[in-house]
Write a protein that holds these residues in place. Structure first.
Motif: not given
Length: 455
Positions: A54-55, A81-83, A119-120, A210-214
């Motif tokens: 989905n990215f 963590v970038d999570a 991120v996932p 940036t959440g809707n940029l995928d």
């Protein structure tokens, strides 16, 4: 996934103290608690086949960042963590390995997610080795250090719950009059000669730009950390600490306005009403629409701008807002779980209406406490409202107090509003799996009890 991953904090504290005693026996400088610090970061960006379906690609790289502190008696680790979240099994395995192999008691680890929405969210394996590697690398670079604390302010966050002027119901938008904490707390670690090693900074804002940029991205926290690190000549690691951001958005957040209206119209043409919903990421958006493309590009620019603004405030504090540094400090950590009554929602709708619920089993909230010298960091494993953190900081006996959320696991509670907010039919309130009247006091009193334990 267990809500009760560890024994009671008091039991674990005894284990941690025993481990500290073993380390202290062979430490030549144990008596004066002289500080050492090391910092490192490890790239955890999924690339190629590892990129989730989905990215669409990578906007910027994501990292696990760590600062390890040693005083000759024991050690602590500040890790972010970038999570989206840190699932309990990962938190458990990473901290247990750090305790067994690096001598860092599990209670002395603050493992935090930035909560970037780019991120996932389904990661449960595959990047814990990189998290541990960041901690290990930081521990391998320990050197004599001085620690300093300071605070500043940043106005890039805003309360995100407001009455929609058209529907007269609760929805998401910038509420300039709503509760919001502008404090930026900063803890620095430098060599005695003044060379930066690491900076740990705390601020409450949702990483959703940036959440809707995928596209994979560290969002606002990632941009801020990169800016700080670049400004320091890449000689230090900037570790973001996620404050109480449950009801705090970036003050300029396009998804709530033009992009949302376009999205609603596009879905309506396909026969689906999402006026009281928010599909994940950029699902259903027409990326061939020139206006959508322009707005998404502006979101990228805004992420860099706001990251720079937050980073500049951290640098401002480092230049002129730090208190006198210390070269010796005690290190103590502990943890505990508090329980609150649960509920299950039986209807749907994002916001604006009272939900319909049934009683459910009580849910646990993991509380963590780390004290380094006269600085205390309270951790909560959930998304909480700003007023809970403000109450904790106001009632703490220590001037140097901060709260980090989404830390040491992931609660099953969903959002945790403060008591007064339960009277508002906001997205966070109606989706919370906790009944009103328990969590605010349980968290604040629980953390204050833990402060007494680590004194």
């Amino acid at each position: 996934m267990s809500v009760f991953p560890r024994p009671n904090g008091r039991v674990r504290k005894m284990v941690a103290l025993a481990a500290s005693a073993v380390m202290a026996a062979g430490a030549a400088y144990a008596d004066d608690l002289a500080l050492k610090a090391g910092a490192a970061k490890v790239d955890i960006t999924p690339m190629g086949e590892a990129l989730p379906k989905n990215f669409l690609g990578v906007l910027d790289h994501i990292f696990a960042r760590a600062i390890v502190i040693d005083n000759g008696e024991t050690r602590a680790a500040l890790v972010t963590v970038d999570a989206g979240v840190i699932p309990d099994p990962i938190w458990q395995r990473v901290t247990e390995k750090a305790e067994a192999e690096l001598g860092i008691p599990a209670e002395n680890v603050m493992l935090t997610a930035t909560h970037t929405h780019s991120v996932p969210f389904g990661w449960d394996e595959g990047y814990e080795d990189e998290i541990y590697e960041a901690i290990k690398d930081a521990a391998s670079t320990l050197q004599p250090a001085e620690m300093a604390y300071g605070t500043g302010v940043s106005y890039i966050n805003v309360n995100r719950n407001i009455i929609d002027p058209e529907t007269n119901r609760w929805w998401e938008g910038p509420n300039y009059e709503g509760p919001s904490d502008k404090t930026v707390a900063v803890v620095t670690f430098e060599t005695p000669e003044g060379k930066p090693i690491g900076v740990y900074y705390n601020y409450g804002v949702h990483a959703v730009l940036t959440g809707n940029l995928d596209l994979i991205s560290g969002d606002l926290p990632g941009a801020a950390s990169r800016y700080i690190e670049q400004s320091l000549g890449n000689d230090a690691i900037a570790v973001y600490s996620n404050g109480a951001a449950g009801d705090q958005n970036p003050i300029y957040f396009q998804q709530t306005y033009d992009l949302r209206e376009i999205r609603i119209e596009d879905y309506a043409k396909r026969g689906e009403d999402i006026s009281n919903a928010m599909p994940p990421g950029g699902k259903g958006m027409d990326r061939d629409n020139p206006k959508v493309a322009m707005l998404m590009e502006q979101q990228k620019q805004m992420t860099l701008s706001m990251g720079q603004m937050l980073g500049e405030e951290v640098l401002h504090v480092m230049r002129s807002g730090l208190e006198r540094p210390v070269s010796e400090a005690s290190i103590t950590g502990t943890q505990e779980i508090v329980m609150c009554p649960g509920r299950n929602r039986l209807d749907k709708g994002r916001a604006g209406y009272a939900g319909v619920y049934e009683d459910a089993d009580p849910l646990g909230i993991q509380l963590s406490m780390l004290k380094i010298g006269d600085t205390v960091i309270g951790g909560v494993n959930a998304e909480i409202f700003t007023m809970i953190a403000q109450r904790f900081k106001n009632e703490s006996p220590y001037k140097h107090t901060m709260m980090t959320t989404l830390t040491n696991g992931m609660a099953r509670t969903g959002y945790i509003p403060n008591d007064a907010a339960y009277g508002q039919y906001t997205f966070e309130v109606v989706s919370s799996r906790l009944k009103p009247g328990c969590a605010e006091t349980a968290i604040v009193d629980g953390l204050l009890d833990l402060v007494e334990e680590v004194e």
